[in-house]
Scaffold this active site. Structure first.
Site, PDB file in Angstrom:
ATOM      1  N   GLU A   1       8.962 -19.745 -19.486  1.00 55.68           N
ATOM      2  CA  GLU A   1       8.890 -18.383 -18.809  1.00 55.68           C
ATOM      3  C   GLU A   1       9.513 -17.207 -19.516  1.00 55.68           C
ATOM      4  O   GLU A   1       9.526 -16.932 -20.305  1.00 55.68           O
ATOM      5  CB  GLU A   1       8.938 -18.163 -17.873  1.00 55.68           C
ATOM      6  CG  GLU A   1       8.843 -17.509 -16.629  1.00 55.68           C
ATOM      7  CD  GLU A   1       7.150 -16.147 -16.874  1.00 55.68           C
ATOM      8  OE1 GLU A   1       6.132 -16.557 -17.403  1.00 55.68           O
ATOM      9  OE2 GLU A   1       7.406 -14.532 -16.011  1.00 55.68           O
TER      10      GLU A   1
ATOM     11  N   ARG B   1       1.179   2.136  -5.965  1.00 55.31           N
ATOM     12  CA  ARG B   1       1.421   1.039  -4.690  1.00 55.31           C
ATOM     13  C   ARG B   1       0.423   0.090  -4.734  1.00 55.31           C
ATOM     14  O   ARG B   1       0.206  -0.630  -3.692  1.00 55.31           O
ATOM     15  CB  ARG B   1       2.338   0.641  -3.311  1.00 55.31           C
ATOM     16  CG  ARG B   1       3.721   2.454  -3.595  1.00 55.31           C
ATOM     17  CD  ARG B   1       3.919   3.087  -3.163  1.00 55.31           C
ATOM     18  NE  ARG B   1       3.950   2.033  -1.512  1.00 55.31           N
ATOM     19  CZ  ARG B   1       5.321   1.151  -1.172  1.00 55.31           C
ATOM     20  NH1 ARG B   1       6.727   1.019  -2.406  1.00 55.31           N
ATOM     21  NH2 ARG B   1       4.986  -0.036  -0.664  1.00 55.31           N
TER      22      ARG B   1
ATOM     23  N   TRP C   1      -3.117  -1.396  -1.581  1.00 53.63           N
ATOM     24  CA  TRP C   1      -3.848  -2.928  -2.421  1.00 53.63           C
ATOM     25  C   TRP C   1      -3.927  -4.406  -1.216  1.00 53.63           C
ATOM     26  O   TRP C   1      -3.847  -4.172  -0.481  1.00 53.63           O
ATOM     27  CB  TRP C   1      -2.808  -3.083  -2.938  1.00 53.63           C
ATOM     28  CG  TRP C   1      -2.426  -4.777  -3.793  1.00 53.63           C
ATOM     29  CD1 TRP C   1      -1.880  -5.650  -3.584  1.00 53.63           C
ATOM     30  CD2 TRP C   1      -2.569  -4.389  -5.567  1.00 53.63           C
ATOM     31  NE1 TRP C   1      -2.476  -6.261  -4.768  1.00 53.63           N
ATOM     32  CE2 TRP C   1      -2.941  -5.456  -5.511  1.00 53.63           C
ATOM     33  CE3 TRP C   1      -3.145  -2.621  -5.591  1.00 53.63           C
ATOM     34  CZ2 TRP C   1      -2.753  -5.780  -7.042  1.00 53.63           C
ATOM     35  CZ3 TRP C   1      -3.575  -3.793  -7.101  1.00 53.63           C
ATOM     36  CH2 TRP C   1      -3.418  -5.342  -7.672  1.00 53.63           C
TER      37      TRP C   1
ATOM     38  N   LYS D   1      -2.298  -5.358 -20.048  1.00 55.30           N
ATOM     39  CA  LYS D   1      -1.863  -6.188 -18.537  1.00 55.30           C
ATOM     40  C   LYS D   1      -3.408  -7.381 -18.146  1.00 55.30           C
ATOM     41  O   LYS D   1      -2.476  -8.400 -17.962  1.00 55.30           O
ATOM     42  CB  LYS D   1      -1.708  -4.955 -17.667  1.00 55.30           C
ATOM     43  CG  LYS D   1      -1.171  -5.392 -16.461  1.00 55.30           C
ATOM     44  CD  LYS D   1       0.427  -5.205 -16.104  1.00 55.30           C
ATOM     45  CE  LYS D   1       0.182  -7.048 -14.934  1.00 55.30           C
ATOM     46  NZ  LYS D   1       1.649  -7.265 -14.877  1.00 55.30           N
TER      47      LYS D   1
ATOM     48  N   CYS E   1       0.823  -1.264   0.261  1.00 60.53           N
ATOM     49  CA  CYS E   1      -0.477  -0.056   0.254  1.00 60.53           C
ATOM     50  C   CYS E   1       1.598   1.241  -0.119  1.00 60.53           C
ATOM     51  O   CYS E   1       2.226   1.112   0.290  1.00 60.53           O
ATOM     52  CB  CYS E   1      -1.046   0.250   1.186  1.00 60.53           C
ATOM     53  SG  CYS E   1      -2.162  -1.127   0.957  1.00 60.53           S
TER      54      CYS E   1
ATOM     55  N   GLU F   1       8.272 -11.383 -25.130  1.00 58.64           N
ATOM     56  CA  GLU F   1       7.390 -10.033 -25.486  1.00 58.64           C
ATOM     57  C   GLU F   1       8.215  -8.541 -24.265  1.00 58.64           C
ATOM     58  O   GLU F   1       7.513  -7.771 -24.777  1.00 58.64           O
ATOM     59  CB  GLU F   1       5.776 -10.755 -23.894  1.00 58.64           C
ATOM     60  CG  GLU F   1       6.800 -10.428 -22.596  1.00 58.64           C
ATOM     61  CD  GLU F   1       5.822 -10.612 -22.029  1.00 58.64           C
ATOM     62  OE1 GLU F   1       4.559 -10.286 -21.548  1.00 58.64           O
ATOM     63  OE2 GLU F   1       6.502 -11.678 -20.535  1.00 58.64           O
TER      64      GLU F   1
ATOM     65  N   HIS G   1      13.953 -34.607 -30.501  1.00 59.73           N
ATOM     66  CA  HIS G   1      13.260 -35.386 -31.432  1.00 59.73           C
ATOM     67  C   HIS G   1      12.787 -34.583 -32.093  1.00 59.73           C
ATOM     68  O   HIS G   1      11.885 -34.563 -33.124  1.00 59.73           O
ATOM     69  CB  HIS G   1      11.663 -35.609 -30.298  1.00 59.73           C
ATOM     70  CG  HIS G   1      12.632 -36.813 -29.046  1.00 59.73           C
ATOM     71  ND1 HIS G   1      12.150 -37.665 -29.513  1.00 59.73           N
ATOM     72  CD2 HIS G   1      12.726 -36.979 -27.569  1.00 59.73           C
ATOM     73  CE1 HIS G   1      12.831 -38.875 -28.829  1.00 59.73           C
ATOM     74  NE2 HIS G   1      12.545 -38.209 -27.535  1.00 59.73           N
TER      75      HIS G   1
ATOM     76  N   LYS H   1       9.557 -14.161 -21.484  1.00 58.30           N
ATOM     77  CA  LYS H   1       9.918 -13.106 -21.550  1.00 58.30           C
ATOM     78  C   LYS H   1      10.907 -11.729 -22.478  1.00 58.30           C
ATOM     79  O   LYS H   1      10.337 -10.794 -22.608  1.00 58.30           O
ATOM     80  CB  LYS H   1      10.770 -13.155 -20.312  1.00 58.30           C
ATOM     81  CG  LYS H   1      10.413 -13.531 -19.068  1.00 58.30           C
ATOM     82  CD  LYS H   1       9.134 -12.369 -18.382  1.00 58.30           C
ATOM     83  CE  LYS H   1       7.444 -12.500 -18.557  1.00 58.30           C
ATOM     84  NZ  LYS H   1       6.932 -12.675 -17.203  1.00 58.30           N
TER      85      LYS H   1
ATOM     86  N   ASN I   1       0.290  -0.521   6.264  1.00 60.84           N
ATOM     87  CA  ASN I   1       1.014  -0.941   4.825  1.00 60.84           C
ATOM     88  C   ASN I   1       1.825  -2.446   5.524  1.00 60.84           C
ATOM     89  O   ASN I   1       2.306  -2.205   6.616  1.00 60.84           O
ATOM     90  CB  ASN I   1       2.013  -0.288   4.075  1.00 60.84           C
ATOM     91  CG  ASN I   1       2.648  -0.881   3.189  1.00 60.84           C
ATOM     92  OD1 ASN I   1       2.326  -2.281   2.575  1.00 60.84           O
ATOM     93  ND2 ASN I   1       4.489  -0.831   3.023  1.00 60.84           N
ATOM     94  N   GLY I   2       0.985  -3.322   5.194  1.00 60.45           N
ATOM     95  CA  GLY I   2       1.877  -4.979   5.598  1.00 60.45           C
ATOM     96  C   GLY I   2       0.828  -5.673   5.727  1.00 60.45           C
ATOM     97  O   GLY I   2      -0.024  -5.839   5.413  1.00 60.45           O
TER      98      GLY I   2
HETATM   99  O1  M6R Z   1      -3.695 -11.475 -14.680  1.00 60.91           O
HETATM  100  P1  M6R Z   1      -3.014 -12.788 -15.407  1.00 60.91           P
HETATM  101  O2  M6R Z   1      -2.329 -12.870 -14.641  1.00 60.91           O
HETATM  102  O3  M6R Z   1      -4.284 -14.111 -15.197  1.00 60.91           O
HETATM  103  O4  M6R Z   1      -2.601 -12.998 -16.852  1.00 60.91           O
HETATM  104  C1  M6R Z   1      -2.357 -13.761 -17.110  1.00 60.91           C
HETATM  105  C2  M6R Z   1      -0.995 -13.449 -18.205  1.00 60.91           C
HETATM  106  O5  M6R Z   1      -1.889 -13.064 -19.414  1.00 60.91           O
HETATM  107  C3  M6R Z   1      -0.180 -12.609 -18.494  1.00 60.91           C
HETATM  108  O6  M6R Z   1       0.638 -14.029 -16.972  1.00 60.91           O
HETATM  109  C4  M6R Z   1       0.726 -12.502 -19.442  1.00 60.91           C
HETATM  110  O7  M6R Z   1       1.237 -14.261 -19.954  1.00 60.91           O
HETATM  111  C5  M6R Z   1       1.841 -11.525 -18.567  1.00 60.91           C
HETATM  112  N1  M6R Z   1       1.495 -10.944 -19.935  1.00 60.91           N
HETATM  113  C6  M6R Z   1       3.167 -12.170 -18.991  1.00 60.91           C
HETATM  114  O8  M6R Z   1       4.148 -11.088 -18.897  1.00 60.91           O
END
Ligand code: M6R
Length: 620
Positions: A489, A27, A78, A615, A2, A496, A512, A493, A104-105
């Site tokens: 992952e 935050r 938050w 997002k 927060c 994207e 394979h 990263k 906060n916490g």
């Molecule tokens: O809000 P969510 O965790 O459900 O979102 C899932 C994906 O859209 C999210 O993890 C996306 O792949 C990110 N851009 C990864 O960095």
């Protein structure tokens, strides 16, 4: 996470506090609130669920006249304990409405403290862990050896609290004073001329002063308009560290980084620690919300994990943990595929839905489909009050705080940590682990944030490597066992953020087909399992590195410190601290995040807002 602000000085506190809250909104933005002391015994509070704009509208509607005064504090939330509602918004106040608190916490022992207050006849108005503190201070101020002494009353209560907290207390009888304390969460003091500021970070007051004081762990600071005093929780004076702030406002909000994502990578030790905090009490793993009985959990005979993107990768890690600890069969499904595949579900199926936002349409629809088939749903979510936890039978919140960077970093690591808790909770319910074994596994988990911190401290060599690799057009990632989801992952990263063709493979699958991709100088990032874990995993992975090196690949190897066997086959070595095999993703993911961010920066891209992405994906 927060945002907290405090002000004592000569200006109208409301204006200073609301402006500071605007700077702190990154935050948390579930709710916000202010408290202003009018100097003659009045304490005015306004708070509202939702963005700061809602609070401002409420202030306009109710009239700002009752908020005249030169001392005040504010909060932007938050949510962790209790839904994001007006009632749960901060500040909270005591029964007499003389004392206010913002926090906060997480107060870990709020359960027994709340019970103590309820036994004493105190009517608590919110579902938060925070509210207990203000009632305890009020009771200490009303009676006993601290009666009438605000400072002694606050100290007495602080010594009883467990967990992580920044707390600010104001008292209508002491209008020119704010008492603040911190343990494991941030608080900075801003020193102005005839005015003092408090903030979760310097962005709260940077437009008024650039002179600040850093506080130590378990420090209390008492501010008035022209002075500040720092004490420990026993009331002994201690020194703060004065510093000058060189950052501009934008950099201050990002903790001095160019992008929020870089700050969020650094916040990961705290995100993981907060996610674990309070979930192992009285020798048992506990979830946040559980509308399932222990018998329901014992009756589970199959688990599906559903999620998207990074959350899906965290779910792949969950499979290893749940199968190993709870001995339950686990299938991990992309949420977008799950419901169209006719999965076989019934009352004894547990569907674990993982989502940072709690609003991802594919995951939400998967949850609805599962519930229609009578399956039980456990949500792992970072956003209190969002749709997925609301529609689930049980919830475990990740406490990563708001993630502003579109690419998931701290939310991902917090999901991985939460998934381990799910595995242990199932093992505990099913009796596949004895209580002392659960305690041991949890202790190992609880030691991870410190190792993550250590790893982040040595990021420079990874950045250097990333600058060197920034012109490559393809980079491959290999992993085995829990290293496989990490490879996926790492590739996500890089795709994207840096728009580079990247693919993650299970190392054993290489022969394979994908091995045909290997050519001279192709960078391949390999996630090595611990040499102290299952020997077969390690030796098979060594063979895979040899195979690709023999075909000309440039090998970048993430391996445990002290793993000598890998050195001859690594063109670049990234060392990570030793950890139990199952928990290694909490470490091995971090250099891959740093790598991807630096490649993207070197290529000149906006790391926080990658092209074509949002997002939260609320359409199917
Ligand atoms: O809000 P969510 O965790 O459900 O979102 C899932 C994906 O859209 C999210 O993890 C996306 O792949 C990110 N851009 C990864 O960095």
């Amino acid at each position: 996470m927060c945002g907290i602000v405090g002000y004592v000085g000569h200006r109208q506190a409301l204006d200073v506090v609301v402006e500071a809250l605007r700077r702190m909104e990154y935050r948390g933005y579930d709710s916000s609130g202010v408290a202003v002391l009018d100097g003659s015994g009045g304490l005015a509070i306004e708070k509202r669920a939702g963005r700061l704009a809602n609070l401002e509208a409420a202030l306009d509607e109710d009239g700002r006249d009752s908020f005249k005064g030169t001392a005040g504090m504010g909060h932007t939330r938050w949510a962790t304990h209790g839904r994001p509602t007006d009632r749960n918004a901060h500040p909270h106040r005591d029964v007499e409405q003389r004392i206010a608190v913002v926090h906060n916490g997480i107060i870990e022992n709020f359960g027994p403290l709340r019970a103590e207050l309820e036994d004493a006849g105190v009517d608590l108005l919110s579902d938060t862990d925070t509210e207990v503190t203000v009632h305890l201070v009020a009771r200490a101020y009303a009676e006993g050896d601290t009666a009438g002494d605000f400072e002694a009353s606050a100290l007495k209560v602080l010594r009883r609290l467990e967990g992580a907290f920044t707390l600010l207390f104001t008292h209508a009888d002491h209008p020119g004073t704010i008492i603040a304390a911190r343990r494991s969460t941030p608080l900075v003091v801003g020193v102005g001329t005839d005015e003092m500021f408090l903030g979760s970070d310097v962005a709260a007051f940077i437009e008024h002063t650039r002179e600040a004081i850093e506080l130590g762990q378990d420090n209390v600071v008492i501010i008035t308009a022209d002075d500040y005093r720092i004490l420990d929780f026993d009331g002994e004076p201690v020194e703060g560290r004065p510093f000058h702030i060189d950052w501009d406002l934008e950099a201050a909000e990002k903790g001095g980084h160019d992008f929020f994502m870089l700050k969020e990578i650094e916040e990961q030790p705290l995100a993981v620690a907060d996610t674990l905090r309070g979930h192992f009490t009285n020798g048992r793993i506990v979830l946040d919300e559980q509308r399932l009985t222990d018998q329901d959990l014992r009756d589970i005979d199959k688990v599906f994990v559903v999620a998207c993107g990074s959350a899906y990768h965290s779910g792949l890690v969950a499979k290893y943990a749940i199968e190993h600890w709870a001995r339950l069969p686990v299938e991990v499904e992309l949420a977008s595929e799950f419901r169209y595949r006719d999965p076989v579900l019934d009352r004894s199926t547990l569907v674990v839905a993982i989502s940072q936002s709690g609003e991802t349409a594919d995951t939400l629809e998967a949850v609805r489909h599962a519930r229609e088939q009578k399956a039980r749903v456990l949500a792992v979510c970072n956003t209190n009050g969002s749709q997925i936890p609301r529609e689930s039978d049980a919830v475990l919140y990740t406490r990563a705080g708001p993630e502003i960077g579109v690419a998931s970093t701290k939310a991902f690591l917090a999901q991985v940590a939460a998934n381990y808790l799910v595995g242990l909770a199932l093992a505990q319910a099913r009796g596949t682990k004895y209580p002392d074994e659960v305690a041991r596994e949890f202790a190992e988990l609880a030691a991870m944030p410190e190792l993550i911190e250590k790893l982040i401290g040595r990021a420079e060599s990874v950045r250097e490597l990333a600058r060197d690799m920034a012109s490559k057009s393809t980079i491959l990632f290999l992993g085995r066992h829990v290293g496989y989801p990490v490879a996926l992952e790492g590739a996500l990263k890089l795709k994207e953020l840096a728009y580079i063709h990247a693919e993650g493979f299970a190392a054993g699958e290489l022969k394979h087909g994908p091995i045909a991709l290997i050519e001279d100088e192709l960078p391949v990032i390999v996630v090595m399992p611990s040499p102290k874990g299952r020997a077969v995993l390690h030796s098979k992975m060594l063979s895979n590195i040899r195979e690709i090196q023999a075909r000309g690949a440039r090998t970048i190897v993430i391996a445990e410190e002290g793993d000598e066997t890998v050195k001859p086959f690594a063109d670049h070595l990234i060392e990570i601290p030793a950890s139990p095999t199952l928990l290694q993703p909490l470490l091995s993911t971090v250099p891959l995040q740093i790598f991807a961010a630096q490649v993207a920066q070197t290529r000149g891209y906006d790391v926080d807002k990658p092209r074509n992405l949002a997002k939260s994906v609320t359409v199917e």
